[in-house]
Write a protein that holds these residues in place. Sequence first.
Motif, PDB file in Angstrom:
ATOM      1  N   VAL A 181       4.367 -59.999 -69.334  1.00  0.00           N
ATOM      2  CA  VAL A 181       4.466 -59.155 -70.519  1.00  0.00           C
ATOM      3  C   VAL A 181       5.823 -59.334 -71.194  1.00  0.00           C
ATOM      4  CG1 VAL A 181       4.562 -56.772 -71.338  1.00  0.00           C
ATOM      5  CG2 VAL A 181       2.796 -57.452 -69.706  1.00  0.00           C
ATOM      6  N   LEU A 182       6.897 -59.351 -70.416  1.00  0.00           N
ATOM      7  CA  LEU A 182       8.228 -59.526 -70.990  1.00  0.00           C
ATOM      8  C   LEU A 182       8.352 -60.864 -71.710  1.00  0.00           C
ATOM      9  CD1 LEU A 182      10.385 -58.067 -68.082  1.00  0.00           C
ATOM     10  CD2 LEU A 182      10.201 -57.116 -70.388  1.00  0.00           C
ATOM     11  N   GLY A 218      -1.708 -61.283 -77.740  1.00  0.00           N
ATOM     12  CA  GLY A 218      -0.259 -61.228 -77.682  1.00  0.00           C
ATOM     13  C   GLY A 218       0.234 -59.793 -77.703  1.00  0.00           C
ATOM     14  N   ILE A 219       1.544 -59.617 -77.749  1.00  0.00           N
ATOM     15  CA  ILE A 219       2.127 -58.278 -77.750  1.00  0.00           C
ATOM     16  C   ILE A 219       3.493 -58.323 -78.420  1.00  0.00           C
ATOM     17  CG2 ILE A 219       3.402 -58.346 -75.559  1.00  0.00           C
ATOM     18  CD1 ILE A 219       1.060 -55.515 -76.573  1.00  0.00           C
ATOM     19  N   THR A 234       1.945 -52.136 -74.379  1.00  0.00           N
ATOM     20  CA  THR A 234       0.932 -52.622 -73.436  1.00  0.00           C
ATOM     21  C   THR A 234       0.241 -51.477 -72.722  1.00  0.00           C
ATOM     22  OG1 THR A 234       2.905 -53.155 -72.108  1.00  0.00           O
ATOM     23  CG2 THR A 234       1.580 -54.996 -72.904  1.00  0.00           C
ATOM     24  N   ALA A 235       0.798 -50.266 -72.753  1.00  0.00           N
ATOM     25  CA  ALA A 235       0.074 -49.133 -72.169  1.00  0.00           C
ATOM     26  C   ALA A 235      -1.284 -48.976 -72.846  1.00  0.00           C
ATOM     27  CB  ALA A 235       0.888 -47.846 -72.306  1.00  0.00           C
ATOM     28  N   GLU A 236      -1.333 -49.274 -74.149  1.00  0.00           N
ATOM     29  CA  GLU A 236      -2.597 -49.193 -74.870  1.00  0.00           C
ATOM     30  C   GLU A 236      -3.580 -50.234 -74.357  1.00  0.00           C
ATOM     31  OE1 GLU A 236      -1.479 -49.731 -78.928  1.00  0.00           O
ATOM     32  OE2 GLU A 236       0.092 -48.216 -78.815  1.00  0.00           O
ATOM     33  N   LEU A 251      11.117 -60.522 -74.546  1.00  0.00           N
ATOM     34  CA  LEU A 251      12.180 -59.687 -74.006  1.00  0.00           C
ATOM     35  C   LEU A 251      12.743 -60.191 -72.686  1.00  0.00           C
ATOM     36  CD1 LEU A 251      10.661 -56.109 -74.599  1.00  0.00           C
ATOM     37  CD2 LEU A 251      12.410 -57.268 -75.986  1.00  0.00           C
ATOM     38  N   ALA A 252      12.189 -61.250 -72.149  1.00  0.00           N
ATOM     39  CA  ALA A 252      12.546 -61.674 -70.792  1.00  0.00           C
ATOM     40  C   ALA A 252      14.034 -61.954 -70.634  1.00  0.00           C
ATOM     41  CB  ALA A 252      11.723 -62.900 -70.399  1.00  0.00           C
TER      42      ALA A 252
END
Length: 254
Positions: A140-141, A107-108, A20-22, A146-147
């Motif tokens: 984001v998680l 999405g990610i 997500t930095a991108e 990943l949550a």
Amino acid sequence: MQWDDYDAALFDLDGVLTPTAEVHMRAWSRMFTDFLADRGGQEPYTDEDYFAHVDGKPRYEGVATFLASRGIELPHGDPSDSPDELTVCGLGNRKNALFNEVLHTEGIEPYAGSVLLLDHLAECGVQVAVVSSSRNAGDVLRTAGLADRFTVVVDGLVATEHGLPGKPAPDTFTYAAGQLGVPTSLCVVLEDALSGVRAGAAGDFGLVVGVDRGAGSRALREAGAELVVADLAELIVASDPVDPDELGGEGGAG
């Protein structure tokens, strides 16, 4: 890397666990590029501006730091400001709207190597927490799946609620260690942003790991990283070799 020496790993989110930095970089670039074009007489916004002034900092602080670097003064405003307001908060909210638009549209996926390290730490009994300047960490998680891996998430919302100064101050990392019940000296900080590495170096942490996603190994070391890697799978002990086919690239929004 001997994880037996540590009891907890404190992960930054954007650029460490997820790419997500991108997405943040693209949102900042679009927002500041349009803003500077409307003002005229300014040099274009660049990736160097992102790493020097914005990366890893709380959103409004990033806006203010970049504007100061260009000698631009705007009212601070209020977090409730519309994205159309020409205030520090308004610009920050404009960037956040752009970020959420991309996140929910595309999405990610987490970095494959980061997931492998999380699996390894779970097997080793090393506790984990997320420490992020973003107010979007929970979203984001969840989007990245990943949550359920993290019971402790210290993000921008938690920092505001508890009056914790953001990175490069070490307070959010220290707070996360306290929530886990682990002394800071037994915690590893994992960061890709220079401000985050400086936060780790400013605290009494057992180890600060820089993750080079673009800031550069030398810059990360100068900021205080004691170890620099390109992928978190490199931190899995040599007795448990990683099959390169499992990495499958670095992930991405998609």
